[in-house]
Scaffold this motif. Sequence first.
Motif, PDB file in Angstrom:
ATOM      1  N   SER A 297     -22.543 -39.847 -11.129  1.00 16.70           N
ATOM      2  CA  SER A 297     -22.589 -38.704 -12.039  1.00 16.70           C
ATOM      3  C   SER A 297     -21.385 -37.795 -11.835  1.00 16.70           C
ATOM      4  O   SER A 297     -20.770 -37.327 -12.803  1.00 16.70           O
ATOM      5  CB  SER A 297     -23.890 -37.936 -11.796  1.00 16.70           C
ATOM      6  OG  SER A 297     -23.973 -36.836 -12.650  1.00 16.70           O
ATOM      7  N   ALA A 298     -21.028 -37.551 -10.569  1.00 12.27           N
ATOM      8  CA  ALA A 298     -19.896 -36.667 -10.281  1.00 12.27           C
ATOM      9  C   ALA A 298     -18.609 -37.246 -10.847  1.00 12.27           C
ATOM     10  O   ALA A 298     -17.774 -36.507 -11.389  1.00 12.27           O
ATOM     11  CB  ALA A 298     -19.776 -36.438  -8.773  1.00 12.27           C
ATOM     12  N   THR A 301     -18.588 -36.913 -14.731  1.00 13.21           N
ATOM     13  CA  THR A 301     -18.415 -35.540 -15.219  1.00 13.21           C
ATOM     14  C   THR A 301     -17.135 -34.906 -14.702  1.00 13.21           C
ATOM     15  O   THR A 301     -16.848 -33.756 -15.024  1.00 13.21           O
ATOM     16  CB  THR A 301     -19.626 -34.664 -14.838  1.00 13.21           C
ATOM     17  OG1 THR A 301     -19.761 -34.661 -13.411  1.00 13.21           O
ATOM     18  CG2 THR A 301     -20.901 -35.176 -15.471  1.00 13.21           C
ATOM     19  N   VAL A 303     -14.437 -35.896 -15.751  1.00 17.43           N
ATOM     20  CA  VAL A 303     -13.568 -36.033 -16.926  1.00 17.43           C
ATOM     21  C   VAL A 303     -13.798 -34.846 -17.859  1.00 17.43           C
ATOM     22  O   VAL A 303     -14.931 -34.600 -18.272  1.00 17.43           O
ATOM     23  CB  VAL A 303     -13.892 -37.346 -17.664  1.00 17.43           C
ATOM     24  CG1 VAL A 303     -12.985 -37.516 -18.877  1.00 17.43           C
ATOM     25  CG2 VAL A 303     -13.775 -38.541 -16.722  1.00 17.43           C
ATOM     26  N   GLY A 305     -14.455 -32.824 -21.030  1.00 16.05           N
ATOM     27  CA  GLY A 305     -15.059 -33.267 -22.285  1.00 16.05           C
ATOM     28  C   GLY A 305     -16.193 -34.252 -22.101  1.00 16.05           C
ATOM     29  O   GLY A 305     -16.735 -34.769 -23.085  1.00 16.05           O
ATOM     30  N   SER A 306     -16.598 -34.527 -20.850  1.00 19.49           N
ATOM     31  CA  SER A 306     -17.656 -35.519 -20.623  1.00 19.49           C
ATOM     32  C   SER A 306     -19.005 -35.028 -21.143  1.00 19.49           C
ATOM     33  O   SER A 306     -19.940 -35.826 -21.288  1.00 19.49           O
ATOM     34  CB  SER A 306     -17.745 -35.889 -19.141  1.00 19.49           C
ATOM     35  OG  SER A 306     -17.724 -34.747 -18.322  1.00 19.49           O
ATOM     36  N   SER A 307     -19.108 -33.727 -21.449  1.00 18.83           N
ATOM     37  CA  SER A 307     -20.365 -33.252 -22.036  1.00 18.83           C
ATOM     38  C   SER A 307     -20.582 -33.849 -23.432  1.00 18.83           C
ATOM     39  O   SER A 307     -21.675 -33.784 -23.965  1.00 18.83           O
ATOM     40  CB  SER A 307     -20.388 -31.717 -22.099  1.00 18.83           C
ATOM     41  OG  SER A 307     -19.251 -31.242 -22.775  1.00 18.83           O
ATOM     42  N   VAL A 310     -22.485 -37.088 -21.806  1.00 20.95           N
ATOM     43  CA  VAL A 310     -23.418 -36.984 -20.680  1.00 20.95           C
ATOM     44  C   VAL A 310     -24.318 -35.780 -20.921  1.00 20.95           C
ATOM     45  O   VAL A 310     -23.826 -34.676 -21.159  1.00 20.95           O
ATOM     46  CB  VAL A 310     -22.687 -36.807 -19.328  1.00 20.95           C
ATOM     47  CG1 VAL A 310     -23.692 -36.568 -18.207  1.00 20.95           C
ATOM     48  CG2 VAL A 310     -21.813 -38.006 -19.021  1.00 20.95           C
ATOM     49  N   SER A 311     -25.616 -36.000 -20.888  1.00 18.29           N
ATOM     50  CA  SER A 311     -26.547 -34.896 -21.079  1.00 18.29           C
ATOM     51  C   SER A 311     -27.373 -34.685 -19.816  1.00 18.29           C
ATOM     52  O   SER A 311     -27.567 -33.569 -19.348  1.00 18.29           O
ATOM     53  CB  SER A 311     -27.459 -35.203 -22.268  1.00 18.29           C
ATOM     54  OG  SER A 311     -28.522 -34.292 -22.302  1.00 18.29           O
ATOM     55  N   LEU A 312     -27.859 -35.799 -19.255  1.00 14.62           N
ATOM     56  CA  LEU A 312     -28.796 -35.711 -18.133  1.00 14.62           C
ATOM     57  C   LEU A 312     -28.627 -36.918 -17.231  1.00 14.62           C
ATOM     58  O   LEU A 312     -28.627 -38.061 -17.704  1.00 14.62           O
ATOM     59  CB  LEU A 312     -30.229 -35.701 -18.672  1.00 14.62           C
ATOM     60  CG  LEU A 312     -31.325 -35.809 -17.619  1.00 14.62           C
ATOM     61  CD1 LEU A 312     -31.479 -34.486 -16.885  1.00 14.62           C
ATOM     62  CD2 LEU A 312     -32.639 -36.216 -18.256  1.00 14.62           C
ATOM     63  N   ASN A 313     -28.490 -36.684 -15.940  1.00 15.96           N
ATOM     64  CA  ASN A 313     -28.539 -37.750 -14.945  1.00 15.96           C
ATOM     65  C   ASN A 313     -29.542 -37.351 -13.876  1.00 15.96           C
ATOM     66  O   ASN A 313     -29.819 -36.164 -13.697  1.00 15.96           O
ATOM     67  CB  ASN A 313     -27.164 -37.956 -14.293  1.00 15.96           C
ATOM     68  CG  ASN A 313     -26.109 -38.412 -15.285  1.00 15.96           C
ATOM     69  OD1 ASN A 313     -26.409 -39.161 -16.207  1.00 15.96           O
ATOM     70  ND2 ASN A 313     -24.884 -37.951 -15.113  1.00 15.96           N
ATOM     71  N   ALA A 314     -30.068 -38.334 -13.166  1.00 19.24           N
ATOM     72  CA  ALA A 314     -31.045 -38.022 -12.127  1.00 19.24           C
ATOM     73  C   ALA A 314     -30.664 -38.705 -10.823  1.00 19.24           C
ATOM     74  O   ALA A 314     -30.151 -39.833 -10.833  1.00 19.24           O
ATOM     75  CB  ALA A 314     -32.434 -38.488 -12.551  1.00 19.24           C
ATOM     76  N   ILE A 351     -34.246 -43.878 -17.201  1.00 23.06           N
ATOM     77  CA  ILE A 351     -33.385 -42.719 -17.452  1.00 23.06           C
ATOM     78  C   ILE A 351     -32.854 -42.757 -18.879  1.00 23.06           C
ATOM     79  O   ILE A 351     -32.708 -41.716 -19.531  1.00 23.06           O
ATOM     80  CB  ILE A 351     -32.228 -42.624 -16.420  1.00 23.06           C
ATOM     81  CG1 ILE A 351     -31.525 -41.267 -16.507  1.00 23.06           C
ATOM     82  CG2 ILE A 351     -31.194 -43.735 -16.607  1.00 23.06           C
ATOM     83  CD1 ILE A 351     -32.332 -40.097 -16.048  1.00 23.06           C
ATOM     84  N   ARG A 354     -35.826 -41.531 -21.067  1.00 26.47           N
ATOM     85  CA  ARG A 354     -36.209 -40.129 -20.845  1.00 26.47           C
ATOM     86  C   ARG A 354     -35.105 -39.153 -21.210  1.00 26.47           C
ATOM     87  O   ARG A 354     -35.380 -38.013 -21.566  1.00 26.47           O
ATOM     88  CB  ARG A 354     -36.663 -39.946 -19.403  1.00 26.47           C
ATOM     89  CG  ARG A 354     -37.974 -40.676 -19.240  1.00 26.47           C
ATOM     90  CD  ARG A 354     -38.599 -40.645 -17.909  1.00 26.47           C
ATOM     91  NE  ARG A 354     -39.819 -41.442 -18.022  1.00 26.47           N
ATOM     92  CZ  ARG A 354     -40.974 -41.121 -17.464  1.00 26.47           C
ATOM     93  NH1 ARG A 354     -41.085 -40.045 -16.717  1.00 26.47           N
ATOM     94  NH2 ARG A 354     -42.033 -41.873 -17.648  1.00 26.47           N
TER      95      ARG A 354
ATOM     96  N   GLY B 293     -21.936 -31.468 -11.707  1.00 29.48           N
ATOM     97  CA  GLY B 293     -22.156 -32.825 -12.200  1.00 29.48           C
ATOM     98  C   GLY B 293     -22.611 -33.855 -11.189  1.00 29.48           C
ATOM     99  O   GLY B 293     -22.462 -35.057 -11.419  1.00 29.48           O
ATOM    100  N   ASN B 313     -32.924 -34.916  -7.287  1.00 28.93           N
ATOM    101  CA  ASN B 313     -31.989 -33.930  -7.809  1.00 28.93           C
ATOM    102  C   ASN B 313     -31.717 -34.269  -9.271  1.00 28.93           C
ATOM    103  O   ASN B 313     -31.881 -35.422  -9.678  1.00 28.93           O
ATOM    104  CB  ASN B 313     -30.665 -33.949  -7.036  1.00 28.93           C
ATOM    105  CG  ASN B 313     -30.838 -33.564  -5.572  1.00 28.93           C
ATOM    106  OD1 ASN B 313     -31.655 -32.716  -5.246  1.00 28.93           O
ATOM    107  ND2 ASN B 313     -30.073 -34.197  -4.701  1.00 28.93           N
ATOM    108  N   VAL B 315     -28.960 -33.740 -12.665  1.00 27.84           N
ATOM    109  CA  VAL B 315     -27.732 -33.250 -13.271  1.00 27.84           C
ATOM    110  C   VAL B 315     -28.061 -32.954 -14.726  1.00 27.84           C
ATOM    111  O   VAL B 315     -28.200 -33.865 -15.543  1.00 27.84           O
ATOM    112  CB  VAL B 315     -26.599 -34.284 -13.161  1.00 27.84           C
ATOM    113  CG1 VAL B 315     -25.336 -33.779 -13.862  1.00 27.84           C
ATOM    114  CG2 VAL B 315     -26.303 -34.590 -11.699  1.00 27.84           C
ATOM    115  N   TYR B 317     -26.653 -31.570 -17.709  1.00 30.76           N
ATOM    116  CA  TYR B 317     -25.341 -31.185 -18.219  1.00 30.76           C
ATOM    117  C   TYR B 317     -25.480 -30.447 -19.544  1.00 30.76           C
ATOM    118  O   TYR B 317     -24.730 -29.529 -19.817  1.00 30.76           O
ATOM    119  CB  TYR B 317     -24.516 -32.456 -18.370  1.00 30.76           C
ATOM    120  CG  TYR B 317     -23.067 -32.313 -17.967  1.00 30.76           C
ATOM    121  CD1 TYR B 317     -22.728 -31.779 -16.719  1.00 30.76           C
ATOM    122  CD2 TYR B 317     -22.041 -32.724 -18.796  1.00 30.76           C
ATOM    123  CE1 TYR B 317     -21.405 -31.653 -16.333  1.00 30.76           C
ATOM    124  CE2 TYR B 317     -20.715 -32.607 -18.424  1.00 30.76           C
ATOM    125  CZ  TYR B 317     -20.398 -32.065 -17.199  1.00 30.76           C
ATOM    126  OH  TYR B 317     -19.083 -31.948 -16.834  1.00 30.76           O
TER     127      TYR B 317
END
Lengths: 441, 441
Positions: A297-298, A301, A303, A305-307, A310-314, A351, A354, B293, B313, B315, B317
């Motif tokens: 995830s790190a 993100t 990058v 503009g990665s939003s 990428v909305s949600l990671n767990a 993921i 969800r 992120g 945890n 993320v 975003y």
Amino acid sequence: MNTGVERPRWAEIIAVGSELLIPPRADTNSLYLTARLSDIGIEVRAKTVVGDNRADLESVLRDALARTGIVVLSGGLGPTDDDLTRDAIAAVLESPMAEDPALLEQIRERFARRGARMPAVNRRQALVPRGGVAIENPLGTAPGLWIEHGDGLIVALPGPPNELMPMFDRIVDERLAPRAGPDRVYRRVIKTSGRTESEVEEAAFPIYGAWVTEPLPVLTTILASPGQVELHLSVRSASADIADARLCDAVLQIVAVLGPDVFSTDGRTLEEVVGDAVRARGWFLAVAESCTGGLVSARLTDVPGSSDYVSLNAVTYSNEAKVSWLGVPGDLVRDHGAVSEPVALAMANGIRQRAGADIGVGVTGIAGPTGGTPAKPVGTTVIAVTTATTHIVRTFRFPSTRVRNRQFAAQLALDLTRRLLAGVEAGPAFVVASSRAGEPT
Amino acid sequence: MNTGVERPRWAEIIAVGSELLIPPRADTNSLYLTARLSDIGIEVRAKTVVGDNRADLESVLRDALARTGIVVLSGGLGPTDDDLTRDAIAAVLESPMAEDPALLEQIRERFARRGARMPAVNRRQALVPRGGVAIENPLGTAPGLWIEHGDGLIVALPGPPNELMPMFDRIVDERLAPRAGPDRVYRRVIKTSGRTESEVEEAAFPIYGAWVTEPLPVLTTILASPGQVELHLSVRSASADIADARLCDAVLQIVAVLGPDVFSTDGRTLEEVVGDAVRARGWFLAVAESCTGGLVSARLTDVPGSSDYVSLNAVTYSNEAKVSWLGVPGDLVRDHGAVSEPVALAMANGIRQRAGADIGVGVTGIAGPTGGTPAKPVGTTVIAVTTATTHIVRTFRFPSTRVRNRQFAAQLALDLTRRLLAGVEAGPAFVVASSRAGEPT
């Protein structure tokens, strides 16, 4: 031993400062100086770090001048007694120093602009060895020095990187490039994932090994980090067009043998390549990580503009979190273990669903140092990538420490994502088991 | 210019290899060699990187021997024509080389164990300059060389770090330490968070600046990374007890002025300190990250055994993910913006409750390069840490690029967590706003 014709193409770098010799420190300026010199076809033949010791510095400088035509020094230009670079240059060249009135005025003005009086000690910074000229430092009080001596050249720059870098950029463009002759060095970096360093070398050396003896030689060096192997290609030429054409052809030859294990030839990182591919489809990507603990995830993100994708990671570190947050069936974990292909697939699908994403990534593994078993030793990692219609799942066995196993896993997770998006097969490196891509789950 | 008495305490390091002079590469062996030499009280006065050029290498080696008593070389011991270290040493010392029959046998056996015949080219690796002895290399074919010459000493080691490091460890313990005299160097690292480098220097220099002139001097160097400033202390002494006592006292003096901004004096990282404090309470910790992120989570789970206190945890975003996954009220985001103290607190409380954890961390900010506004410029970051009974929330403005702003934010998130667990106030660095700790949310 060096001919006069060649001397302007060779340089040495000397970093001055006892603090650079204290164990955790390193001289980072020289990497920048080497790269910029290399751009204009000047080859660095040696780099030295020397402490704030007048005799040592003079000795190192004298020896460097005897070997090469250009010596670039960094550091030791401050106002204190420890700052010995000016004096050492004057001694080695046997050129007495004289105060430069215009330079003194500049230094005074610099203090005055900040509402301060120039301390007496800073007067030393206006001293210039005979034959030398000062180089303006817009960001600090220590001016640089440019001193030509016979067919030799000494450039001395202040140590702070934020001052040194812009000063050297101007020197390279305005003064060094014209001296260096018409040749420039052009580069291309081929980035690969999915093969080990020796696998890349074995496949590509028959190609690039032959380049060095061609009329326009291409030089190649290999750099490896966990899960990524890069080939750095360079060509020296007076013509950008000729160099570009040669490098394009060279890149194509390498890509022809390494195939889809090449993910970038234009400087982009793996996370940028993945992000661009996701964005191009108007998709969203979601990641569920266990052993990598947030590294995937790190990187995604990192990058700008990665939003956009990428909305949600767990990070589901415990089995309970995998079950309750991702909907991984408890009996899958019980029957196959948390580090298994069914669980990795369920994490990726969980993921994805969800988060309302189009592509899901699941990573589960045993990073170490503990937690390994005979059947699943430390380094065992399962990575799954899924969409609504297809998936890849692979079991890897990474060969290293906790920190590096996590880096391997994050890299391979991004690489499998790239491969699924590009529709190409996964590379063989570190794979110990794999179900067929696209099999029903 | 050096006295015979001092020469054994001084060393130089020479890294041999043209590939080390190609821009992206750096010589990393010298950091290891410098640290190990420093441990036994041998100071490195200069380090040089030189290409595979016989004349340059001889010149660099000759100059180094003239300056110091010990020269350690790495690289250039392979079997090919490019491997020039053996020949250069023999030339500089004017010592002809002779084949060492026992060494040749070792090299042959090494190949035989892998079921291979020794290639003819490897026979060169059995050559030893007169007066030298081979140093066994258990992990590769290239043996090292130990050559005493007058009061000087040359140690040559192969370049691959995994071969060089264990070889040098044995040399240091068995051969160099006895020569180096009774002094050893003892170190302590004081790690701080919550002050800038200049704030740490301003507070601590009046203390450590005086140490250098004391009968048993303590040397101090400052190292800074985003959000973390370290003081590296060292003492040279023949007595471990005396050095320990001196360092203990020195550490106490620094801690007295820096107070709770010091988080480690025993080598532990910030994530280890946080993890140990959470584990000591039998607690679980959960993190909800936006701008970072996954960096906070990745650092926490970098620690072996972190599954004792990390379960889940997130993320989050996008704003939707903050609302749907963490239960952040949509009107908080609408009224205050995603980068606001109410939202950071709701993120921290949301992840704490949903993960069933005891302590929750929320991080939301604008890493850049875009997304800033006049009221909330790039670098603005809000961090909240909550338990069932208390909380801290702080608004920071980090001064840097996207990559570094994210590193700052991850560091400060861990630091605020540490402070809440330790019950100490937050440091002032980069803080632009803060509600009082413990205020009702």
